[in-house]
Each structure stands twice: as structure tokens, then as C-alpha cells.
Design an enzyme around this catalytic site. Structure first.
Site, PDB file in Angstrom:
ATOM      1  N   LEU A  70       0.989  -1.065  -0.114  1.00  0.00           N
ATOM      2  CA  LEU A  70      -0.062  -0.127   0.014  1.00  0.00           C
ATOM      3  C   LEU A  70       1.129   1.214   0.044  1.00  0.00           C
ATOM      4  O   LEU A  70       1.982   1.221   0.742  1.00  0.00           O
ATOM      5  CB  LEU A  70      -0.940   0.042   1.339  1.00  0.00           C
ATOM      6  CG  LEU A  70      -2.004  -0.991   1.173  1.00  0.00           C
ATOM      7  CD1 LEU A  70      -2.916  -0.886   2.689  1.00  0.00           C
ATOM      8  CD2 LEU A  70      -3.063  -0.825   0.244  1.00  0.00           C
ATOM      9  N   ASP A  71       0.653   2.133  -0.807  1.00  0.00           N
ATOM     10  CA  ASP A  71       1.776   3.436  -0.943  1.00  0.00           C
ATOM     11  C   ASP A  71       1.626   3.916   0.538  1.00  0.00           C
ATOM     12  O   ASP A  71       0.668   3.930   1.254  1.00  0.00           O
ATOM     13  CB  ASP A  71       0.893   4.433  -1.879  1.00  0.00           C
ATOM     14  CG  ASP A  71       0.782   3.972  -3.152  1.00  0.00           C
ATOM     15  OD1 ASP A  71       1.913   2.884  -3.566  1.00  0.00           O
ATOM     16  OD2 ASP A  71       0.524   4.283  -4.175  1.00  0.00           O
ATOM     17  N   ASN A  72       2.609   4.720   0.706  1.00  0.00           N
ATOM     18  CA  ASN A  72       2.809   5.584   2.060  1.00  0.00           C
ATOM     19  C   ASN A  72       1.615   6.305   2.339  1.00  0.00           C
ATOM     20  O   ASN A  72       1.288   6.181   3.440  1.00  0.00           O
ATOM     21  CB  ASN A  72       4.163   6.537   1.700  1.00  0.00           C
ATOM     22  CG  ASN A  72       4.176   7.354   3.095  1.00  0.00           C
ATOM     23  OD1 ASN A  72       3.620   8.374   3.405  1.00  0.00           O
ATOM     24  ND2 ASN A  72       5.125   7.117   4.005  1.00  0.00           N
ATOM     25  N   ARG A 160      -4.316   5.370  -8.780  1.00  0.00           N
ATOM     26  CA  ARG A 160      -3.898   6.657  -8.820  1.00  0.00           C
ATOM     27  C   ARG A 160      -3.558   7.115 -10.375  1.00  0.00           C
ATOM     28  O   ARG A 160      -4.031   8.132 -10.974  1.00  0.00           O
ATOM     29  CB  ARG A 160      -2.540   7.080  -8.447  1.00  0.00           C
ATOM     30  CG  ARG A 160      -2.762   6.599  -6.564  1.00  0.00           C
ATOM     31  CD  ARG A 160      -1.943   6.849  -5.840  1.00  0.00           C
ATOM     32  NE  ARG A 160      -1.064   8.038  -5.899  1.00  0.00           N
ATOM     33  CZ  ARG A 160       0.226   8.298  -5.310  1.00  0.00           C
ATOM     34  NH1 ARG A 160       0.723   7.234  -4.600  1.00  0.00           N
ATOM     35  NH2 ARG A 160       0.673   9.398  -5.055  1.00  0.00           N
TER      36      ARG A 160
END
Length: 232
Positions: A70-72, A160
Site C-alpha cells: 500500500l502506498d505510503n 492513481r
């Protein structure tokens, strides 16, 4: 004579909400702003031993290990392996795209129809479905749309990239949006809200779900109030 001392793992004392846990797997609610793994000390990986019970299974891993990214700045459900069997079996499910993940997000603009986006990412197959949950008017953005997103593949930054590609970047996305899409101090409005998979030991279906983050709801309500106040 030098004694053989057990090397203790680095432990980052940081509290997570544990959504599910047994001897083989766990799932946590990852907050936005913390990296899953990497060279830094303050990562989810280094905080897992602080939050989870050590597995008593014969093939227990040295440290619980995240099974996906999961992205930051993305919050939500992160699946974790506590045993080698779980790591292998769930790794296969991720590779075969049989694990179903759902995300909640807020994007800039008025999205007119639910759709499938299948634009390749770095010349690799990438598929993202989404459906419209709510559209709100906004003084700053004209419109905001809350979406439920179903990625079939798991390319880096897939959701995104795909949403930005149709002209609806995610609110707070510094990388694929622009200065106008930022909402100061609130980060990225993207949350991994549901996941379904087969348990690696029992092979029964596990379905996990968390509530939509408070910041999503409060932001949409705030925008609605501001629109109604200044457009009477």
C-alpha cells in the site's frame, strides 16, 4: 568462547488497529503516512511484532511479513503472513488475481459513469473497475466524486494512474495530480476498504471490511455545507 546470542528483530513500537489475526495470518488497518517496508526503521514491517502475537505454528516466520503493498499515503487493510505456508499460498492467490480488493476514494470533478479502465501501465496489463458512490458540489473543485474502486491487477500506483488518465485525479495526489488537486494537511484520499481471499490453511473465504475513513466523510460534508452556504 563466544556465546551464540539470539538476534532480536528491530521492533518499531507503533500501534495499529488489528482487524483479524490467527496463527497463520493477520490484517491491520494501515494509517496513511507510514511506509509498508524498506530501509527505514519506522515501517509497518518493523511495527508488526509489536502489534501481533507470535505464531506457534511449526513454520512460523521470523517476523510477520506484509503480503502486498500500500502506498505510503494510502490507508486501509494490509494482509500479513505469519507462517511460510500463508506466505506461499496467499502469494499464489495474489499472482493469480483471485484476491478481491476494494478501495474508497475521492476524485476531482464530476464522474458521469462507472467504467472499466484497462490502459497498460509500463507495457503491462492493468485493469481497474469503479462505481460512483456520491457526487458533491464544491466551491474550490466545482465537483467531487466518491468512488468505490475494484483493481483486478496490482501495478504500482495503478488506481492513481488510471483515475488521473481519465481526467479525475485523486484528491491530495501530489504525483499524478497538480497543485489544484491538493488539500493541505489531509494527504491522499485513497483507502483500501475491503478484501476477500481464501484462508491459506482452511481455504474458507475470509472477507474483511473497514469503515470509510472519517476524513472522507467529514470533507464531503464540509464541501456540501460550504456550497449551500455561499450559493443560496
Amino acid at each position: 568462547m563466544v556465546e551464540n546470542l539470539e538476534i532480536k528483530p528491530k521492533v518499531f513500537e507503533y500501534d495499529f488497529e488489528v482487524i483479524y489475526e490467527d496463527e497463520h495470518i493477520a490484517a491491520i488497518n494501515k494509517p496513511a503516512g507510514i511506509t509498508v517496508s524498506g530501509n527505514k526503521f519506522k515501517t509497518v514491517f518493523n511495527a508488526l511484532p509489536y502489534n501481533l502475537k507470535k505464531s506457534k505454528a511449526p513454520d512460523a516466520l521470523y517476523k510477520p511479513t506484509p503480503l502486498h503493498r500500500l502506498d505510503n499515503q494510502t490507508s486501509g487493510i494490509l494482509l500479513v503472513a505469519k507462517t511460510k505456508t500463508a506466505q506461499i499460498e496467499l502469494g499464489k492467490q495474489f499472482s493469480n488475481h483471485t484476491i478481491q480488493k476494494k478501495y474508497c476514494t475521492i476524485v476531482i470533478g464530476k464522474v458521469h459513469a462507472s467504467q472499466l479502465i484497462n490502459t497498460p501501465i509500463e507495457n503491462k496489463l492493468a485493469e481497474t473497475n469503479f462505481e460512483i458512490i456520491k457526487v458533491e458540489k464544491s466551491l474550490k473543485y466545482n465537483y467531487l466524486t466518491c468512488l468505490k474502486v475494484f483493481p483486478k491487477t496490482g501495478r504500482t500506483h495503478q488506481i492513481r494512474i488510471h483515475l488521473a488518465s481519465i481526467g479525475h485525479p485523486i484528491l491530495g495526489d501530489k504525483l499524478y495530480g497538480n497543485s489544484k488537486t491538493l488539500y493541505k494537511g489531509k494527504g491522499l484520499f485513497l483507502c483500501a476498504s475491503e478484501i476477500s481471499f481464501l484462508h491459506p490453511k482452511t481455504f474458507k473465504t475470509i472477507h474483511l471490511k473497514i469503515e470509510t475513513p472519517t476524513k472522507f466523510i467529514s470533507f464531503l460534508n464540509r464541501e456540501k455545507r460550504r456550497w449551500n452556504t455561499y450559493n443560496v
